[in-house]
Design a protein around this motif. Structure first.
Motif, PDB file in Angstrom:
ATOM      1  N   UNK A  45      -2.011  -2.500   6.534  1.00 16.94           N
ATOM      2  CA  UNK A  45      -0.937  -3.450   6.247  1.00 16.94           C
ATOM      3  C   UNK A  45      -1.012  -4.632   7.200  1.00 16.94           C
ATOM      4  N   UNK A  46      -1.357  -4.363   8.459  1.00 14.37           N
ATOM      5  CA  UNK A  46      -1.470  -5.432   9.447  1.00 14.37           C
ATOM      6  C   UNK A  46      -2.572  -6.412   9.054  1.00 14.37           C
ATOM      7  N   UNK A  47      -3.699  -5.870   8.623  1.00 11.11           N
ATOM      8  CA  UNK A  47      -4.836  -6.722   8.262  1.00 11.11           C
ATOM      9  C   UNK A  47      -4.553  -7.574   7.033  1.00 11.11           C
ATOM     10  N   UNK A  48      -3.690  -7.049   6.142  1.00 11.14           N
ATOM     11  CA  UNK A  48      -3.394  -7.792   4.918  1.00 11.14           C
ATOM     12  C   UNK A  48      -2.224  -8.763   5.104  1.00 11.14           C
ATOM     13  N   UNK A  49      -1.520  -8.637   6.217  1.00 13.87           N
ATOM     14  CA  UNK A  49      -0.343  -9.494   6.476  1.00 13.87           C
ATOM     15  C   UNK A  49      -0.757 -10.734   7.247  1.00 13.87           C
ATOM     16  N   UNK A  50      -0.113 -11.839   7.001  1.00 18.61           N
ATOM     17  CA  UNK A  50      -0.429 -13.087   7.696  1.00 18.61           C
ATOM     18  C   UNK A  50       0.554 -13.425   8.777  1.00 18.61           C
ATOM     19  N   UNK A  51       1.707 -12.699   8.810  1.00 12.83           N
ATOM     20  CA  UNK A  51       2.747 -13.077   9.781  1.00 12.83           C
ATOM     21  C   UNK A  51       2.499 -12.450  11.140  1.00 12.83           C
ATOM     22  N   UNK A  52       2.084 -11.166  11.181  1.00 18.74           N
ATOM     23  CA  UNK A  52       1.798 -10.441  12.411  1.00 18.74           C
ATOM     24  C   UNK A  52       2.982 -10.457  13.384  1.00 18.74           C
ATOM     25  N   UNK A  53       4.153 -10.537  12.866  1.00 16.29           N
ATOM     26  CA  UNK A  53       5.307 -10.565  13.756  1.00 16.29           C
ATOM     27  C   UNK A  53       6.286  -9.449  13.499  1.00 16.29           C
ATOM     28  N   UNK A  54       5.988  -8.591  12.529  1.00 18.53           N
ATOM     29  CA  UNK A  54       6.931  -7.506  12.215  1.00 18.53           C
ATOM     30  C   UNK A  54       6.247  -6.170  12.363  1.00 18.53           C
TER      31      UNK A  54
ATOM     32  N   UNK B 111      10.331  -7.202  19.357  1.00 17.85           N
ATOM     33  CA  UNK B 111      11.527  -6.377  19.240  1.00 17.85           C
ATOM     34  C   UNK B 111      11.365  -5.195  18.292  1.00 17.85           C
ATOM     35  N   UNK B 112      10.529  -5.323  17.282  1.00 22.22           N
ATOM     36  CA  UNK B 112      10.334  -4.237  16.338  1.00 22.22           C
ATOM     37  C   UNK B 112       9.017  -3.501  16.572  1.00 22.22           C
ATOM     38  N   UNK B 113       8.371  -3.802  17.667  1.00 24.43           N
ATOM     39  CA  UNK B 113       7.070  -3.210  17.951  1.00 24.43           C
ATOM     40  C   UNK B 113       7.170  -1.811  18.522  1.00 24.43           C
ATOM     41  N   UNK B 114       6.090  -1.032  18.342  1.00 17.82           N
ATOM     42  CA  UNK B 114       6.058   0.296  18.930  1.00 17.82           C
ATOM     43  C   UNK B 114       5.700   0.181  20.415  1.00 17.82           C
ATOM     44  N   UNK B 115       6.005   1.239  21.138  1.00 14.33           N
ATOM     45  CA  UNK B 115       5.721   1.288  22.568  1.00 14.33           C
ATOM     46  C   UNK B 115       4.333   1.892  22.764  1.00 14.33           C
ATOM     47  N   UNK B 116       3.469   1.215  23.496  1.00 11.37           N
ATOM     48  CA  UNK B 116       2.112   1.729  23.695  1.00 11.37           C
ATOM     49  C   UNK B 116       1.830   1.917  25.191  1.00 11.37           C
ATOM     50  N   UNK B 117       1.351   3.115  25.567  1.00 17.22           N
ATOM     51  CA  UNK B 117       1.042   3.388  26.974  1.00 17.22           C
ATOM     52  C   UNK B 117      -0.358   2.920  27.336  1.00 17.22           C
ATOM     53  N   UNK B 118      -0.488   2.280  28.486  1.00 18.29           N
ATOM     54  CA  UNK B 118      -1.788   1.820  28.975  1.00 18.29           C
ATOM     55  C   UNK B 118      -1.867   2.069  30.479  1.00 18.29           C
ATOM     56  N   UNK B 119      -2.945   2.681  30.916  1.00 18.12           N
ATOM     57  CA  UNK B 119      -3.111   2.969  32.339  1.00 18.12           C
ATOM     58  C   UNK B 119      -3.382   1.679  33.106  1.00 18.12           C
TER      59      UNK B 119
END
Length: 281
Positions: free
Chosen positions: A272-281, A42-50
């Protein structure tokens, strides 16, 4: 749509993966050249993929992604059986495909997967498809087996010479164009420097050249303007006017600059992602 991951395969371990996703409505409508936008939570960015391939009967789409930023790293944490929150598509204008003779499809990096869907479309239209693919080394090549099913000619270039031609895809392209004066179109998908180099090679031959731009996107439906690019001196939106354009008219310098404008923020987000353990925000 369930957006359930049915198959996950590491094409290049730790770097590039392929997902087969249950998306029957998108699979039914998607055509070569179309893309989707994913949102993982829900809080994730939108990423385009072909879209790399579709199976209308099975109701699936295939995507291939490079783990390069926070969102693609988060996507990499998902496994078979997991569900992606949102998959929006098919987006963008599909590739214009008609029976025209010989078509050369050039792919580099993860662009090979996107090029695969377009090469397949040209084959089904009755064209003679020449596939030229390139990577730094043999173990970084993608979709060569799949391309071999419908491309009578598969030419490979590697930087280190571990397989095929030692050098660039443009070397093979120039050689092929010198041999065959009846090539109707060249399609190139991959890193910006590669697509620009392909356009420079084809221009003296007067061959129609189509490139697929990997511009930064937010909404993917022409509202935000993040994917602005200059083509033939006019401003275009890659998401709704493209993503494919005439390679001889694209302002590649502007595209390069726009692709790096958020690099500092992207690097910080990844740290920040690499240092975080939750990976859900």
């Amino acid at each position: 749509m369930s957006n359930k991951i049915l198959t996950k395969k590491a094409l290049i371990p730790g770097q590039t993966s392929m997902l087969v996703i249950d998306c029957p409505q998108i699979a039914k409508k998607a055509k070569p050249g179309n893309f989707v936008i994913l949102r993982i939570h829900e809080k994730g960015e939108r990423i385009p993929l072909t879209i790399a391939d579709t199976d209308k009967e099975a109701g699936t789409i295939t995507i291939v992604y490079l783990v390069v930023g926070k969102s693609s790293a988060l996507l990499e944490t998902l496994n078979e059986g997991d569900t992606i929150l949102d998959v929006c598509g098919p987006l963008g204008k599909p590739t214009h495909i008609e029976k025209s003779g010989t078509v050369i499809c050039v792919g580099g990096g993860t662009g090979i997967a996107a090029m695969h869907h377009i090469a397949k479309g040209h084959h089904l239209a009755g064209n003679h498809v020449v596939a030229i693919v390139g990577a730094r080394s043999e173990n970084m090549l993608l979709f060569c087996t799949e391309l071999g099913y419908f491309c009578p000619e598969l030419l490979i270039a590697t930087d280190d010479g571990s397989t095929g031609h030692k050098g660039f895809v443009t070397d093979l392209l120039r050689e092929r164009l010198e041999q065959d004066k009846d090539v109707s179109e060249v399609v190139a998908i991959g890193p910006v420097p590669m697509m620009e180099a392909v356009a420079k090679v084809t221009e003296p031959f007067g061959v129609k050249t189509t490139v697929s731009l990997n511009a930064i996107m937010v909404d993917g439906v022409g509202m935000c303007g993040a994917c602005r690019c200059s083509v033939g001196g006019e401003t275009k939106f890659a998401c709704v006017d493209g993503p494919e354009f005439d390679g001889h008219e694209v302002d590649f310098n502007e595209l390069r600059m726009r692709l790096t404008q958020y690099k500092e923020q992207e690097d910080l987000s990844m740290q920040m992602f690499r240092s975080c353990t939750c990976h859900g925000e």
